[in-house]
Write an enzyme that holds these catalytic residues in place. Structure first.
Site, short mmCIF file in Angstrom:
data_model
loop_
_atom_site.label_atom_id
_atom_site.label_comp_id
_atom_site.label_asym_id
_atom_site.label_seq_id
_atom_site.Cartn_x
_atom_site.Cartn_y
_atom_site.Cartn_z
N HIS A 56 0.75 -1.40 0.51
CA HIS A 56 -0.02 0.02 0.00
C HIS A 56 0.68 1.46 -0.13
CE1 HIS A 56 -4.02 -2.24 1.29
NE2 HIS A 56 -3.31 -2.69 0.48
N TYR A 86 -2.59 4.22 -2.65
CA TYR A 86 -3.36 4.74 -1.09
C TYR A 86 -2.50 5.81 -0.80
CZ TYR A 86 -5.62 0.11 0.61
OH TYR A 86 -6.68 -0.42 0.62
C1 G6P Z 1 -7.96 -3.40 -1.73
C2 G6P Z 1 -6.95 -4.21 -0.42
C3 G6P Z 1 -6.91 -5.05 1.00
C4 G6P Z 1 -8.00 -4.03 1.46
C5 G6P Z 1 -9.35 -4.07 0.72
C6 G6P Z 1 -10.82 -3.26 0.82
O1 G6P Z 1 -8.62 -4.85 -1.86
O2 G6P Z 1 -5.64 -3.92 -1.51
O3 G6P Z 1 -6.14 -5.01 1.31
O4 G6P Z 1 -8.36 -5.13 2.29
O5 G6P Z 1 -9.25 -3.74 -0.70
O6 G6P Z 1 -11.63 -3.31 0.57
P1 G6P Z 1 -13.13 -3.31 1.34
O7 G6P Z 1 -14.39 -3.72 0.02
O8 G6P Z 1 -13.23 -3.56 2.74
O9 G6P Z 1 -13.48 -1.57 1.80
MN MN Z 2 -3.89 -4.75 0.19
#
Ligand code: G6P
Ligand code: MN
Length: 423
Positions: free
Chosen positions: A192, A245
């Site tokens: 990230h 990020y």
């Molecule tokens: C991305 C990131 C993950 C994170 C996810 C959150 O895939 O790489 O590390 O956990 O987004 O997604 P959400 O739908 O849970 O907000």
């Molecule tokens: Mn991730």
């Protein structure tokens, strides 16, 4: 061959099942030991898996466990994909920093720090209970800090995963008007917090600075996963591609204002849709040929994890972006840092490829994040309050000692049931 899935009741499981189906021939005969502390969701997901495998003639056997040791015994691969404390804990991670003027995010900054404090003890326990020589293939966040803690504090083998680079490469394909098929970016840095200076289309090197000169910053707002306007704005200044990020670092105060104005956390938004989601998966799971579309994470999330397991197991030597020990791949970071980097993944694990130094404009930032991650990992392992405070003070979002103290005190109190190491 046996693969344990820790967190098999997760909403991401339908995508994992789909990923397993796409490599069913390569993994034929594998036993999947599904473990979760939530017996109800575990039941839904194991039924879904069994019926999907049966419908497609995939040769997997599925066992279901609420006792960890039984799931881990004999497993060559332990796939970890859980969220300690669930989304209720994520809500606290996202809301506590925000009260103190700091971005509240599940993986970046103090929110991710609080999650690391909960995740690490569970991973250390898994590392201890797993068979000697087993590979832990980890999606549990913050994946980099978790990987660092297991790698430095246990004898277990671990590879840290995040599928963000797939979505980010797709986003850049759209922004730059390139096809996403055949487009490959060398994302390097920390999970990230990666950056890409090199981009190839069908193996041919592209001129990134030239592409960015021509790039027009699009209008339009952000979604939970994408903020193309800010990404374009950043890239044109930096001269290379930033990870999604990065907006939390370079637009910190604007994001704080937006998160406050929004009123609900991402965790609350997901919590609101989750009962309906599980209901739909449960209904599908009872069908002879289930199709759980609308799955969390999308197809690539699961496919990527299964591809990593295949690369290890079949000694494929496949080029993949993973979190592993640096060993000089990125010149600007410690040799024993856990970095996110292109690596060749085969039976003896990932071999990171030499990538040179980090780009100058983000070198110091990335090194600071690394210093934070190392301290966060140590604090999560030891439960030492002073180290925890040092970690938050090292994080670029925080710095202020008193802000760090307030977030830490509030976070430790709110999560005390999940923090045995701090008792
Ligand atoms: C991305 C990131 C993950 C994170 C996810 C959150 O895939 O790489 O590390 O956990 O987004 O997604 P959400 O739908 O849970 O907000
Ligand atoms: Mn991730």
């Amino acid at each position: 061959m046996k693969v344990a899935i820790v967190g098999a009741g997760s909403g991401y499981m339908p995508g994992i099942v789909r990923g397993l189906l796409h490599r069913a021939d390569d993994l034929a005969g594998t036993e999947l030991a599904c473990y979760d502390i939530d017996a109800v969701h575990l039941d839904v997901m194991t039924r879904l898996a069994r019926n999907m495998f049966a419908a497609r003639g995939a040769a997997f056997t599925v066992s279901s466990h609420t006792a960890l040791k039984a799931a881990l015994d004999g497993a060559s691969y332990v796939f970890t994909t859980f969220r300690p404390g669930g989304l209720a804990a994520r809500h606290l991670d996202e809301s506590i920093p925000l009260k103190h003027g700091v971005v509240g995010q599940e993986t970046a900054g103090p929110g991710g720090f609080l999650m690391a404090l909960r995740s690490v003890p569970v991973l250390l326990d898994i590392a201890e209970k797993a068979d000697a020589g087993a590979w832990i293939v980890n999606y549990t966040n913050p994946t980099n800090v978790v990987t660092d803690a297991v790698a430095r504090h246990t004898g277990a083998r671990i590879i840290g995963l995040c599928d963000q680079f797939i979505g980010d490469t797709e986003m850049w394909a759209e922004l730059l008007g390139l096809p996403s098929d055949g487009l490959e970016a060398d994302w390097i840095g920390l999970n990230h917090a990666t950056w890409a200076q090199r981009l190839r289309l069908d193996g041919r090197e592209l001129d990134v600075p030239l592409l960015l000169d021509d790039l027009e910053v699009p209008g339009g707002g952000a979604t939970p996963w994408r903020d193309p306007s800010r990404m374009a704005e950043l890239a044109k200044t930096l001269g290379f591609l930033p990870n999604s990020y990065s907006k939390y670092y370079f637009f910190h105060d604007e994001v704080v204002a937006e998160l406050r104005a929004k009123g609900t956390t991402r965790a609350q938004d997901i919590l609101a849709m989750l009962p309906g989601y599980y209901e739909q998966v449960a209904a599908e799971s009872r069908k002879a040929d289930p199709d759980p579309s609308r799955e969390r994470g999308g197809g690539e999330h699961g496919e990527f994890a299964v591809d990593v397991i295949c690369a290890l197991h079949r000694d494929e030597g496949r080029r993949m972006i993973v979190n592993t020990r640096n060993n000089g791949a990125i010149a600007s970071l410690d040799a024993d840092a856990i970095v996110e980097v292109p690596a060749l993944v085969g039976r003896s694990g990932p071999v990171p490829l030499t990538m040179g130094p980090l780009p100058g404009p983000v070198r110091g930032l990335t090194q600071a994040i690394h210093a934070y991650e190392r301290l966060a990992s140590d604090a999560a392992v030891t439960g030492d309050r002073r180290t925890a405070l040092q970690a938050l003070m090292a994080h670029p979002f925080v710095r202020s000692k008193h802000t760090a103290e307030r977030i830490l005190d509030e976070g430790l109190a709110a999560h005390q049931d999940h923090l045995p190491q701090f008792r």
